[in-house]
Design an enzyme around this catalytic site. Structure first.
Site, mmCIF file in Angstrom:
data_model
loop_
_atom_site.group_PDB
_atom_site.id
_atom_site.type_symbol
_atom_site.label_atom_id
_atom_site.label_comp_id
_atom_site.label_asym_id
_atom_site.label_seq_id
_atom_site.Cartn_x
_atom_site.Cartn_y
_atom_site.Cartn_z
ATOM 1 N N ASN A 121 -22.294 101.955 -58.949
ATOM 2 C CA ASN A 121 -21.481 101.625 -60.115
ATOM 3 C C ASN A 121 -20.720 100.355 -59.772
ATOM 4 O O ASN A 121 -20.085 100.269 -58.723
ATOM 5 C CB ASN A 121 -20.498 102.749 -60.432
ATOM 6 C CG ASN A 121 -19.507 102.369 -61.510
ATOM 7 O OD1 ASN A 121 -19.831 101.634 -62.430
ATOM 8 N ND2 ASN A 121 -18.282 102.854 -61.403
ATOM 9 N N GLY A 122 -20.774 99.356 -60.647
ATOM 10 C CA GLY A 122 -20.068 98.108 -60.388
ATOM 11 C C GLY A 122 -20.955 96.917 -60.650
ATOM 12 O O GLY A 122 -22.004 97.018 -61.292
ATOM 13 N N TRP A 148 -24.833 103.077 -67.234
ATOM 14 C CA TRP A 148 -24.422 102.214 -68.335
ATOM 15 C C TRP A 148 -24.873 100.816 -67.943
ATOM 16 O O TRP A 148 -24.389 100.239 -66.965
ATOM 17 C CB TRP A 148 -22.908 102.265 -68.522
ATOM 18 C CG TRP A 148 -22.411 101.564 -69.756
ATOM 19 C CD1 TRP A 148 -22.319 102.086 -71.010
ATOM 20 C CD2 TRP A 148 -21.934 100.219 -69.844
ATOM 21 N NE1 TRP A 148 -21.813 101.139 -71.871
ATOM 22 C CE2 TRP A 148 -21.561 99.991 -71.190
ATOM 23 C CE3 TRP A 148 -21.778 99.184 -68.927
ATOM 24 C CZ2 TRP A 148 -21.053 98.781 -71.632
ATOM 25 C CZ3 TRP A 148 -21.277 97.967 -69.362
ATOM 26 C CH2 TRP A 148 -20.917 97.781 -70.700
ATOM 27 N N GLU A 157 -15.535 103.341 -83.205
ATOM 28 C CA GLU A 157 -16.126 103.811 -81.953
ATOM 29 C C GLU A 157 -17.245 104.819 -82.176
ATOM 30 O O GLU A 157 -18.280 104.755 -81.504
ATOM 31 C CB GLU A 157 -15.048 104.464 -81.082
ATOM 32 C CG GLU A 157 -14.115 103.504 -80.387
ATOM 33 C CD GLU A 157 -13.079 104.231 -79.557
ATOM 34 O OE1 GLU A 157 -12.881 103.857 -78.390
ATOM 35 O OE2 GLU A 157 -12.456 105.186 -80.070
ATOM 36 N N LYS A 174 -16.756 105.970 -70.919
ATOM 37 C CA LYS A 174 -15.393 106.488 -70.913
ATOM 38 C C LYS A 174 -14.438 105.605 -70.118
ATOM 39 O O LYS A 174 -13.357 105.268 -70.583
ATOM 40 C CB LYS A 174 -15.384 107.910 -70.330
ATOM 41 C CG LYS A 174 -14.015 108.570 -70.338
ATOM 42 C CD LYS A 174 -13.514 108.792 -71.730
ATOM 43 C CE LYS A 174 -12.172 109.503 -71.760
ATOM 44 N NZ LYS A 174 -11.614 109.568 -73.103
ATOM 45 N N ARG A 190 -19.890 108.598 -68.726
ATOM 46 C CA ARG A 190 -19.727 107.309 -68.058
ATOM 47 C C ARG A 190 -20.916 106.374 -68.279
ATOM 48 O O ARG A 190 -20.874 105.207 -67.880
ATOM 49 C CB ARG A 190 -19.515 107.516 -66.557
ATOM 50 C CG ARG A 190 -18.241 108.245 -66.211
ATOM 51 C CD ARG A 190 -18.061 108.348 -64.714
ATOM 52 N NE ARG A 190 -17.904 107.035 -64.131
ATOM 53 C CZ ARG A 190 -16.749 106.397 -63.962
ATOM 54 N NH1 ARG A 190 -15.633 106.972 -64.369
ATOM 55 N NH2 ARG A 190 -16.687 105.209 -63.419
ATOM 56 N N HIS A 249 -1.587 88.476 -97.145
ATOM 57 C CA HIS A 249 -1.876 87.294 -96.324
ATOM 58 C C HIS A 249 -3.349 87.248 -95.917
ATOM 59 O O HIS A 249 -3.679 86.710 -94.859
ATOM 60 C CB HIS A 249 -0.968 87.272 -95.095
ATOM 61 C CG HIS A 249 0.476 87.125 -95.440
ATOM 62 N ND1 HIS A 249 1.097 85.912 -95.623
ATOM 63 C CD2 HIS A 249 1.429 88.064 -95.676
ATOM 64 C CE1 HIS A 249 2.367 86.097 -95.939
ATOM 65 N NE2 HIS A 249 2.596 87.403 -95.974
ATOM 66 N N LYS A 283 -10.925 104.480 -83.872
ATOM 67 C CA LYS A 283 -11.671 105.732 -83.757
ATOM 68 C C LYS A 283 -12.903 105.707 -84.662
ATOM 69 O O LYS A 283 -13.989 106.125 -84.269
ATOM 70 C CB LYS A 283 -10.777 106.926 -84.115
ATOM 71 C CG LYS A 283 -9.781 107.289 -83.073
ATOM 72 C CD LYS A 283 -10.456 107.868 -81.830
ATOM 73 C CE LYS A 283 -9.653 107.594 -80.582
ATOM 74 N NZ LYS A 283 -9.657 106.230 -80.095
ATOM 75 N N CYS A 323 -20.807 103.399 -64.651
ATOM 76 C CA CYS A 323 -21.834 104.408 -64.391
ATOM 77 C C CYS A 323 -21.213 105.612 -63.697
ATOM 78 O O CYS A 323 -20.089 105.569 -63.214
ATOM 79 C CB CYS A 323 -22.943 103.819 -63.526
ATOM 80 S SG CYS A 323 -23.675 102.322 -64.197
ATOM 81 N N GLU A 356 -5.193 102.466 -84.426
ATOM 82 C CA GLU A 356 -5.887 103.524 -83.693
ATOM 83 C C GLU A 356 -6.862 104.271 -84.592
ATOM 84 O O GLU A 356 -7.982 104.611 -84.176
ATOM 85 C CB GLU A 356 -4.864 104.489 -83.093
ATOM 86 C CG GLU A 356 -5.441 105.686 -82.351
ATOM 87 C CD GLU A 356 -6.283 105.320 -81.140
ATOM 88 O OE1 GLU A 356 -6.980 106.219 -80.618
ATOM 89 O OE2 GLU A 356 -6.271 104.141 -80.711
#
Length: 620
Positions: A100-101, A74, A500, A615, A27, A516, A497, A2, A493
């Site tokens: 936050n936490g 969040w 996300e 983030k 955040r 495989h 992206k 957060c 990567e």
């Protein structure tokens, strides 16, 4: 995860808090809220969803006063709803907390509070803190107003019962001239102004108002008034000294500067970010590489037996690229570990080993825990991060900053390429000191690195063609990304992206693994993004792509300009500038970032604030 903002000073707190929350919305964006104090009165506004909803509410119901705290959430405990939105208050309504936490023992604390007759208004873990502080204040309050020292002691007493992680902003209507902050394993800093002071989870929240900051450490409490600040220990109540630092970022770096999204801006900022990260670190006429903040002796670099890189997400992919070069140039074994797994293993490391921890924010909880784990085993540690004063920066034995400026978009772009540059410099430096990289080769590498920003700029010029491909494939439901050798991590990567920000299922594979298992997925509805730029494994890559084409797969290829072999295989080609193979990861990733961006925009997704993501992952 957060975002927290606090303010006390000469301006309207609601304006300052809202401005700070805008810069921290990356955040968390499940809900938002703030409390403002006007003398002994406090008022709260909260709303579900993105910050624009709180802004609309404040226009209808404005707040007045010079102190307060704000929050963008969040969700962890309790679904996104107005009753679960921060701030939370105690039973009297006179103590207000943002957090936050994760309060790990909140169920036990809540049971005790309920047994004492406390009624809860939310399902969050945070609310227990407000009630504990309220009870502690009640035990201290006399007929006179609550003093600042009594307020501080009440919060210290409450936090002595709390187990878990937190960054807190706390205010009380009984002590309106004070804003308190407290930190335990979640980022929190003080912004130092003139006649005003600030709290924030991250530096972008304060950059437009001050560039002087004090980064709190675990176990610190901040006591803010309009004219002063102090830092004390939560455990002892004694003052502690924390150095004030000047933030090197330009406030304009935290603005969109005319771009539609922060992510697009940050993709296009990569040439400059690479220049800034290289600046002052290359020299062609003496030792070659200057890493002034490394804080590891030349003997330690020469003598380490093994290097281990620990990171999460995009930073993990940077580590995977670096492994190839460290093993080639430094001639040392290099492991790359996902930090959230490494911290719970019993890795075979000790004195003589080097552990490199990578995190853009320097506050990634799992990466910090992995670094501490390595230190406990006696390894030397090195942080690669973007934030001076962050936890990772402070706790590692050595550190190298990326200098890419604030990155606001949740999907990392310029931080990734800047991390790669730093890891390349580290590999060259290690090869020089250990005598495993000839001087003539070092000079060639350094010359190439100086050209890298221009090559990345050339890759950005392919944007119109990338947009055309995005339009063609934006309705696909699955993507496969293929790469080999140095570009296998870039396939990972690129797929990350796309996942996300567009919510399309995508997987990255080393193309040699195609037979495989993944080849079973290939059909006419499966776009396959292939990195087929010149390299020692080019022929192997082309064989894999011919297998895909033979089964009806739609190939989107990154290839050298004029590559007839690729053109014969597919019309969907992104032409890449001619760069040395070992630098290709930093150039090839750029069109993959753009492809993900354009597909997400075409699908109507929120690029900068993708669902369920934040983030900085500052909790497990």
């Amino acid at each position: 995860m957060c975002g927290i903002v606090g303010y006390i000073g000469k301006n309207e707190a609601s304006d300052v808090l809202l401005d700070g929350l805008r810069r921290l919305e990356y955040r968390g964006y499940d809900s938002a809220g703030m409390v403002v104090l006007d003398g002994g009165r406090l008022d709260i506004r909260r709303s579900v969803g993105k910050l624009m909803n709180l802004e609309a509410l404040l226009k209808k119901e404005p707040l007045r006063g010079g102190a307060g705290v704000g929050h963008t959430r969040w969700a962890t405990h309790g679904r996104p709803s107005e009753e679960n939105a921060h701030p939370h208050r105690d039973a009297t309504g006179r103590v207000v907390v943002v957090h936050n936490g994760i309060i790990e023992n909140y169920t036990t604390l809540k049971a005790g509070l309920v047994a004492r007759g406390v009624r809860f208004a939310s399902q969050t873990d945070t609310e227990v803190v407000a009630h504990l502080v309220g009870e502690a204040i009640a035990r201290r309050r006399s007929k006179a107003a609550l003093s600042a020292d009594q307020f501080v002691e009440a919060v210290r007493e409450a936090l002595s019962e709390v187990k878990g992680t937190y960054a807190l902003g706390i205010v009380s209507a009984d002590c309106p001239g004070v804003v308190l902050g407290a930190r335990r394993e979640c980022p929190l800093l003080i912004g130092v102004g003139e006649g005003e002071n600030f709290l924030a989870s991250d530096a972008p929240a304060i950059l437009s108002r001050t560039r002087e900051a004090v980064f709190l450490q675990d176990g610190d409490m901040a006591v803010l008034t309009a004219d002063a600040y102090r830092v004390i220990s939560i455990d002892t109540g004694r003052p502690v000294e924390r150095k004030k630092v000047h933030l090197p970022w330009d406030p304009l770096q935290a603005e969109k500067a005319g771009y539609r999204h922060f992510m697009l801006k940050e993709i296009h900022e990569q040439p400059r970010a690479l220049e800034d990260t290289l600046r002052g670190r290359l020299s062609l006429d003496d030792t070659g590489v200057h890493l002034d903040t490394l804080k590891l002796s030349e003997d330690q670099i020469r003598g380490f037996k093994k290097m281990t890189i620990v990171a999460c997400g995009t930073s993990f992919h940077a580590g995977l690229v670096a492994r190839y070069l460290i093993e080639k140039w430094v001639k040392a074994p290099c492991d790359v570990e996902i930090a959230s797994e490494y911290r719970y293993r019993d890795p075979l490391i000790g004195p003589g080993d080097l552990v490199v921890a990578i995190s853009q924010s320097g506050e990634t909880a799992d990466t910090i825990a992995a670094l501490r784990h390595a230190k406990e085993k006696g390894a030397r540690t090195l942080a690669v991060c973007n934030v001076v004063g962050s936890t990772l920066y402070r706790e590692a034995h050595g550190k190298i900053l990326t200098h890419c400026g604030p990155e606001i978009g949740v999907a990392s772009t310029k931080a990734f390429t800047s991390q790669l540059v730093v890891l390349y410099l580290l590999a060259v430096y290690g090869g020089l000191l250990r005598g495993t990289l000839p001087r003539t080769e070092v000079e060639k590498i350094l010359q190439d690195l100086l050209h890298l920003p221009r090559w990345v700029g050339d890759a950005l010029k392919e944007d119109p063609g990338v947009l055309a491909l995005a339009k063609k494939f934006s309705h696909s439901h699955n993507f496969l990304y293929l790469g080999r050798n140095l570009n296998y991590p870039i396939a990972l990567e690129g797929a990350l992206k796309l996942k996300e920000i567009s919510y399309i299922h995508a997987e990255g594979y080393p193309s040699g693994e195609l037979k495989h298992g993944p080849i079973a997925l290939i059909d006419e509805d499966m776009p396959v993004v292939a990195i087929a730029t010149p390299s020692p494994v080019y022929d192997k890559m082309m064989s894999n792509l011919e297998e895909v084409a033979a089964r009806g797969g739609k190939v989107i290829a990154l290839a050298a300009r004029g590559d007839a072999r690729v053109a014969a295989l597919t019309p969907d080609v992104i032409s890449m500038p001619d760069v040395p193979d070992y630098l290709s990861p930093m150039v090839n990733v750029v069109p993959l970032q753009l492809l993900a961006y354009h597909i997400a925009v075409l699908r109507g997704c929120d690029v900068d604030q993708p669902r369920n993501l934040a983030k900085s992952v500052t909790v497990e």
